[in-house]
Design a protein around this motif. Structure first.
Motif, PDB file in Angstrom:
ATOM      1  N   PRO A 142       0.804  -1.273  -0.044  1.00  0.00           N
ATOM      2  CA  PRO A 142       0.087  -0.005   0.006  1.00  0.00           C
ATOM      3  C   PRO A 142       0.859   1.345   0.042  1.00  0.00           C
ATOM      4  O   PRO A 142       1.814   1.290   0.650  1.00  0.00           O
ATOM      5  CB  PRO A 142      -0.799  -0.190   1.374  1.00  0.00           C
ATOM      6  CG  PRO A 142      -0.843  -1.653   1.599  1.00  0.00           C
ATOM      7  CD  PRO A 142       0.366  -2.184   1.270  1.00  0.00           C
ATOM      8  N   ILE A 143       0.590   2.315  -0.692  1.00  0.00           N
ATOM      9  CA  ILE A 143       1.331   3.418  -1.026  1.00  0.00           C
ATOM     10  C   ILE A 143       1.491   4.365   0.428  1.00  0.00           C
ATOM     11  O   ILE A 143       2.442   4.967   0.514  1.00  0.00           O
ATOM     12  CB  ILE A 143       0.552   4.333  -2.093  1.00  0.00           C
ATOM     13  CG1 ILE A 143       1.588   5.224  -2.738  1.00  0.00           C
ATOM     14  CG2 ILE A 143      -0.418   5.345  -1.590  1.00  0.00           C
ATOM     15  CD1 ILE A 143       2.651   4.779  -3.660  1.00  0.00           C
ATOM     16  N   TRP A 144       0.538   4.178   1.231  1.00  0.00           N
ATOM     17  CA  TRP A 144       0.770   4.882   2.521  1.00  0.00           C
ATOM     18  C   TRP A 144       1.917   4.248   3.355  1.00  0.00           C
ATOM     19  O   TRP A 144       2.296   4.840   4.034  1.00  0.00           O
ATOM     20  CB  TRP A 144      -0.422   4.891   3.158  1.00  0.00           C
ATOM     21  CG  TRP A 144      -1.319   3.734   3.815  1.00  0.00           C
ATOM     22  CD1 TRP A 144      -2.041   2.895   3.124  1.00  0.00           C
ATOM     23  CD2 TRP A 144      -0.908   2.923   4.907  1.00  0.00           C
ATOM     24  NE1 TRP A 144      -2.366   1.673   3.801  1.00  0.00           N
ATOM     25  CE2 TRP A 144      -1.639   1.941   4.928  1.00  0.00           C
ATOM     26  CE3 TRP A 144      -0.079   3.268   6.225  1.00  0.00           C
ATOM     27  CZ2 TRP A 144      -1.316   0.965   6.184  1.00  0.00           C
ATOM     28  CZ3 TRP A 144       0.113   2.571   7.151  1.00  0.00           C
ATOM     29  CH2 TRP A 144      -0.943   1.498   7.189  1.00  0.00           C
ATOM     30  N   ILE A 145       2.086   2.943   3.162  1.00  0.00           N
ATOM     31  CA  ILE A 145       3.336   2.193   3.585  1.00  0.00           C
ATOM     32  C   ILE A 145       4.388   2.761   3.300  1.00  0.00           C
ATOM     33  O   ILE A 145       5.298   2.952   3.902  1.00  0.00           O
ATOM     34  CB  ILE A 145       2.922   0.572   3.898  1.00  0.00           C
ATOM     35  CG1 ILE A 145       1.662   0.425   4.628  1.00  0.00           C
ATOM     36  CG2 ILE A 145       4.232  -0.031   4.321  1.00  0.00           C
ATOM     37  CD1 ILE A 145       1.430  -1.391   4.631  1.00  0.00           C
ATOM     38  N   TRP A 146       4.495   2.833   2.003  1.00  0.00           N
ATOM     39  CA  TRP A 146       5.712   3.592   1.290  1.00  0.00           C
ATOM     40  C   TRP A 146       6.115   4.670   1.947  1.00  0.00           C
ATOM     41  O   TRP A 146       7.023   5.076   2.155  1.00  0.00           O
ATOM     42  CB  TRP A 146       5.388   3.439  -0.199  1.00  0.00           C
ATOM     43  CG  TRP A 146       5.481   2.303  -1.193  1.00  0.00           C
ATOM     44  CD1 TRP A 146       4.576   1.410  -1.430  1.00  0.00           C
ATOM     45  CD2 TRP A 146       6.763   1.673  -1.591  1.00  0.00           C
ATOM     46  NE1 TRP A 146       4.697   0.488  -2.287  1.00  0.00           N
ATOM     47  CE2 TRP A 146       6.423   0.610  -2.301  1.00  0.00           C
ATOM     48  CE3 TRP A 146       8.229   2.027  -1.574  1.00  0.00           C
ATOM     49  CZ2 TRP A 146       7.035  -0.101  -2.943  1.00  0.00           C
ATOM     50  CZ3 TRP A 146       8.946   1.047  -1.941  1.00  0.00           C
ATOM     51  CH2 TRP A 146       8.538   0.232  -2.915  1.00  0.00           C
ATOM     52  N   GLY A 147       4.831   5.444   1.878  1.00  0.00           N
ATOM     53  CA  GLY A 147       5.215   6.576   2.551  1.00  0.00           C
ATOM     54  C   GLY A 147       5.969   6.876   4.056  1.00  0.00           C
ATOM     55  O   GLY A 147       6.583   7.419   4.265  1.00  0.00           O
ATOM     56  N   ILE A 148       5.165   6.003   4.708  1.00  0.00           N
ATOM     57  CA  ILE A 148       5.767   6.159   6.286  1.00  0.00           C
ATOM     58  C   ILE A 148       7.047   5.506   6.271  1.00  0.00           C
ATOM     59  O   ILE A 148       7.977   6.069   7.115  1.00  0.00           O
ATOM     60  CB  ILE A 148       4.650   4.991   7.008  1.00  0.00           C
ATOM     61  CG1 ILE A 148       3.233   5.862   6.947  1.00  0.00           C
ATOM     62  CG2 ILE A 148       5.283   4.744   8.236  1.00  0.00           C
ATOM     63  CD1 ILE A 148       2.334   5.006   8.023  1.00  0.00           C
ATOM     64  N   LEU A 149       7.433   4.623   5.623  1.00  0.00           N
ATOM     65  CA  LEU A 149       8.773   4.015   5.516  1.00  0.00           C
ATOM     66  C   LEU A 149       9.966   5.119   4.836  1.00  0.00           C
ATOM     67  O   LEU A 149      10.992   5.241   5.383  1.00  0.00           O
ATOM     68  CB  LEU A 149       8.659   2.662   4.671  1.00  0.00           C
ATOM     69  CG  LEU A 149       7.928   1.628   5.206  1.00  0.00           C
ATOM     70  CD1 LEU A 149       8.215   0.247   4.282  1.00  0.00           C
ATOM     71  CD2 LEU A 149       8.768   1.151   6.685  1.00  0.00           C
ATOM     72  N   MET A 150       9.212   5.554   3.926  1.00  0.00           N
ATOM     73  CA  MET A 150      10.309   6.531   3.278  1.00  0.00           C
ATOM     74  C   MET A 150      10.516   7.994   4.479  1.00  0.00           C
ATOM     75  O   MET A 150      11.440   8.435   4.474  1.00  0.00           O
ATOM     76  CB  MET A 150       9.487   7.465   1.785  1.00  0.00           C
ATOM     77  CG  MET A 150      10.476   8.244   1.388  1.00  0.00           C
ATOM     78  SD  MET A 150      11.877   7.513   0.845  1.00  0.00           S
ATOM     79  CE  MET A 150      11.840   6.588  -0.581  1.00  0.00           C
TER      80      MET A 150
END
Length: 138
Positions: free
Chosen positions: A51-59
């Protein structure tokens, strides 16, 4: 307080800038999920993997490590090297995955090349942090 030389000031500034640059992308992914997914096939390909929001949090987390390491640079203690290593490694992995997704889904060839460059830069940062951690263990 340690007085930093001009090369150290430039290094710290560039490290801080890389962290902030990546932080904005992470925040955009985490906060504007629907907008991101409607922008291009590239973002949809990333979303299929995770999920793109997980990408965002990890980034965002990896970016905060890079930003924090720029503040720790004058001390150059063990925490500095660990934060440098972790931030560089996670950021490098994130950009590497973006490079992979962008190879066949980006609008043009410039996006995957930028992601590959950012992945390599973050990988070198992780190497420097990890090499110092390894050297201090001996």
């Amino acid at each position: 307080m340690n007085k930093m030389s001009l090369p150290e000031i430039i290094s710290s500034t560039l490290l801080f800038g890389l962290g902030v640059f990546s932080l904005w992308r992470g925040l955009f992914f985490a906060i504007q999920q629907e907008t991101v997914l409607s922008d291009s096939e590239f973002y949809k390909a990333l979303h299929q993997f995770m999920p793109i929001w997980i990408w965002g949090i990890l980034m965002a987390i990896s970016s905060l490590f890079l930003i924090y390491s720029s503040w720790l640079m004058p001390k150059r203690n063990s925490l500095f090297h660990w934060v440098l290593f972790l931030g560089g490694l996670t950021c490098s992995f994130m950009y590497l995955m973006m490079t992979s997704a962008g190879l066949f889904n980006a609008i043009n060839w410039i996006a995957p090349m930028q992601f590959a460059t950012l992945s390599a830069i973050c990988g070198v940062i992780a190497f420097f942090g990890g090499a110092e951690i390894y050297a201090r263990r001996k």
